[in-house]
Design an enzyme around this catalytic site. Structure first.
Site, short mmCIF file in Angstrom:
data_model
loop_
_atom_site.label_atom_id
_atom_site.label_comp_id
_atom_site.label_asym_id
_atom_site.label_seq_id
_atom_site.Cartn_x
_atom_site.Cartn_y
_atom_site.Cartn_z
N ASP A 83 69.98 16.88 60.80
CA ASP A 83 68.68 16.20 60.92
C ASP A 83 68.87 14.96 60.69
O ASP A 83 69.46 14.19 61.22
CB ASP A 83 68.25 17.20 59.36
CG ASP A 83 68.72 16.19 58.43
OD1 ASP A 83 69.94 16.17 57.91
OD2 ASP A 83 68.48 16.15 57.55
N GLU A 141 70.15 17.44 55.16
CA GLU A 141 70.65 16.86 54.49
C GLU A 141 69.80 16.03 53.77
O GLU A 141 70.24 15.43 52.34
CB GLU A 141 71.78 15.86 54.87
CG GLU A 141 72.82 15.32 54.41
CD GLU A 141 72.65 14.17 53.52
OE1 GLU A 141 72.88 13.86 52.30
OE2 GLU A 141 72.00 13.37 54.55
N GLU A 142 69.02 15.74 54.38
CA GLU A 142 67.86 13.97 54.72
C GLU A 142 67.23 14.29 53.45
O GLU A 142 66.67 13.88 52.91
CB GLU A 142 67.45 12.98 55.32
CG GLU A 142 68.42 12.82 56.33
CD GLU A 142 69.73 11.89 55.84
OE1 GLU A 142 68.57 11.28 54.69
OE2 GLU A 142 70.08 11.09 56.32
N ARG A 182 88.35 8.91 50.49
CA ARG A 182 88.78 8.52 48.70
C ARG A 182 89.10 9.54 47.83
O ARG A 182 87.86 10.92 47.72
CB ARG A 182 87.80 7.53 47.69
CG ARG A 182 87.83 7.65 46.50
CD ARG A 182 86.80 6.56 45.64
NE ARG A 182 86.72 6.55 45.04
CZ ARG A 182 87.15 5.43 44.19
NH1 ARG A 182 87.44 4.43 44.96
NH2 ARG A 182 87.35 4.93 43.23
N HIS A 368 70.34 4.27 58.36
CA HIS A 368 69.15 4.49 57.97
C HIS A 368 68.05 2.82 58.57
O HIS A 368 67.38 3.18 58.03
CB HIS A 368 69.32 4.58 56.19
CG HIS A 368 69.23 5.61 56.06
ND1 HIS A 368 68.55 6.65 54.74
CD2 HIS A 368 70.68 7.04 56.39
CE1 HIS A 368 68.76 8.40 54.76
NE2 HIS A 368 69.72 8.02 55.49
ZN LIG Z 1 71.80 9.07 55.59
ZN LIG Z 2 74.25 11.55 57.22
#
Ligand SMILES: [Zn+2]
Ligand SMILES: [Zn+2]
Length: 396
Positions: A83, A141-142, A182, A368
């Site tokens: 997305d 996902e957002e 990580r 973003h």
């Molecule tokens: Zn994002």
């Molecule tokens: Zn992302």
């Protein structure tokens, strides 16, 4: 050697992967509306002769079965999100968004095109490895509740059940050509806070006749920070930020209410629950003690993301083997949230970062933002690396 074969194929498909990325970048779609993106991915999977099925409306799942004999029945899942974001692209590039106000500003075009490249490599090499690779192309996902949570509910981690889930995400802080890992807790849980502080408005010259919600809000905002500084375990990070405070009175008008929006992030589920209760109780108590009231609403977001230690150490080692030690970095914790966290809570998972920075070319913008872009040389790494990590995880 499978490593060399993967590297060779990765170089061969580089231009095609870049082309796919540019197509997706030019045609971004918002969360839960990835219709054309889904068709694009479906067509590419068909070209590879892979059967797929749909999940969460626009999501797709496909299997690549290695043909080398094995009794182990190992399965590894590879995840890409699809997305875009409601941002007007400011880059002047040939592949600029053709859907004004919508932009792939988080690199999900990169993740999707990269996983298609990985699928192509693995399909060509299926006689060379044992085990099954499950490809997950995930929507939304957002946006809450997150495509990952829906796909998991619909059974994406069953039949066959993956022993490990791997995901990658672009990172403009790391130079293209490098990746970062990580082990352990890596990203935060996130909850949205929607608060209305209610009083009684009136003339600013007569506070004694009103209940001033602005002053109540001032106390609440200050006091809530004590939840983080006095009640949270200092060894475990917590963040509380309010970015929206609307009083909407005037120099001489005390408003009836004040509206607040904020975010709470942490990395401990037990503490997350306790913090919710403490924040609500504190805000309501303060408002009440000052003669007002407070509606404190919490919208639960994604859980924290944990990279399973053993899997992540092993995967990091395979990445060093593929890219060279100097190209594999350690990451710090990162208080943003990501719905890959749902996979990480349900199965052993490893979420690593793909470097996409090229300072010399001015490619440094954060995700973003309207100027986010990537150094496409990152695809020289991403497709082959993920293919290699998958076959190694499958025990080849
Ligand atoms: Zn994002
Ligand atoms: Zn992302």
């Amino acid at each position: 050697m499978i490593k060399e074969q993967i590297q060779e194929l990765s170089a061969k498909i580089f231009n095609e992967v870049v082309g796919n990325r540019r197509h997706l970048h030019a045609n971004p779609e918002l969360s839960f509306h990835e219709l054309q993106t889904s068709v694009f991915v479906a067509n590419k999977l068909e070209e590879l002769g892979l059967e797929y099925h749909k999940m969460a409306d626009t999501g797709l799942v496909a299997l690549i079965k290695g043909e080398k004999p094995s009794d182990a029945g190992n399965v590894v899942a590879l995840r890409a999100d699809m997305d875009a974001l409601p941002i007007l692209e400011a880059n002047d590039v040939p592949y600029k968004s053709q859907n004004p106000g919508v932009m792939h500003a988080c690199g999900h075009d990169v993740h999707t095109s990269s996983l298609l490249g990985t699928a192509k490599i693995l399909t060509e090499l299926k006689s060379q490895f044992a085990g099954t690779v499950k490809l997950i192309f995930q929507p939304a996902e957002e946006k809450l509740p997150g495509g990952a949570s829906i796909m998991i509910k619909e059974g994406v981690l069953e039949n066959p059940k993956p022993a490990a889930v791997l995901g990658q995400h672009v990172m403009p802080l790391i130079d293209a050509g490098k990746v970062g890992f990580r082990a352990g807790k890596y990203m935060a849980s996130t909850d949205e806070l929607y608060v209305t502080v209610k009083g009684k408005g009136g003339h600013g010259a007569q506070p004694q006749q009103n209940i001033d919600p602005v002053i109540i809000t001032a106390h609440i905002l200050t006091a809530l920070q004590q939840v983080v500084s006095r009640f949270a375990d200092p060894k475990s990070p917590s963040v509380l930020s309010f970015g929206k405070v609307i009083a909407n009175g005037a120099t001489n008008v005390i408003p009836n209410e004040v509206y607040l929006e904020g975010t709470f992030r942490t990395m401990d589920e037990k503490w997350r629950e306790e913090a919710h209760k403490r924040m609500k109780k504190m805000a309501e108590g303060i408002a009440e003690s000052m003669g007002g009231s407070c509606d404190f609403n919490i919208m639960r977001g994604y859980p924290f993301l944990i990279n399973e230690e053993k899997l992540t150490h092993a995967t990091r080692g395979h990445a060093e083997d593929y890219l060279g030690k100097e190209n594999v970095l350690d990451l710090d914790i990162w208080m943003a949230a990501e719905d890959f966290a749902y996979y990480s809570q349900a199965a052993d998972s490893c979420f690593y970062r793909l470097g996409t920075r090229n300072e010399a070319r001015g490619i440094t913008s954060s995700v973003h933002t309207p100027t986010f872009d990537i150094e496409e040389d990152a695809f020289k790494v991403s497709t082959g690396l993920m293919a290699y990590l998958a076959v190694k995880q499958l025990g080849n």
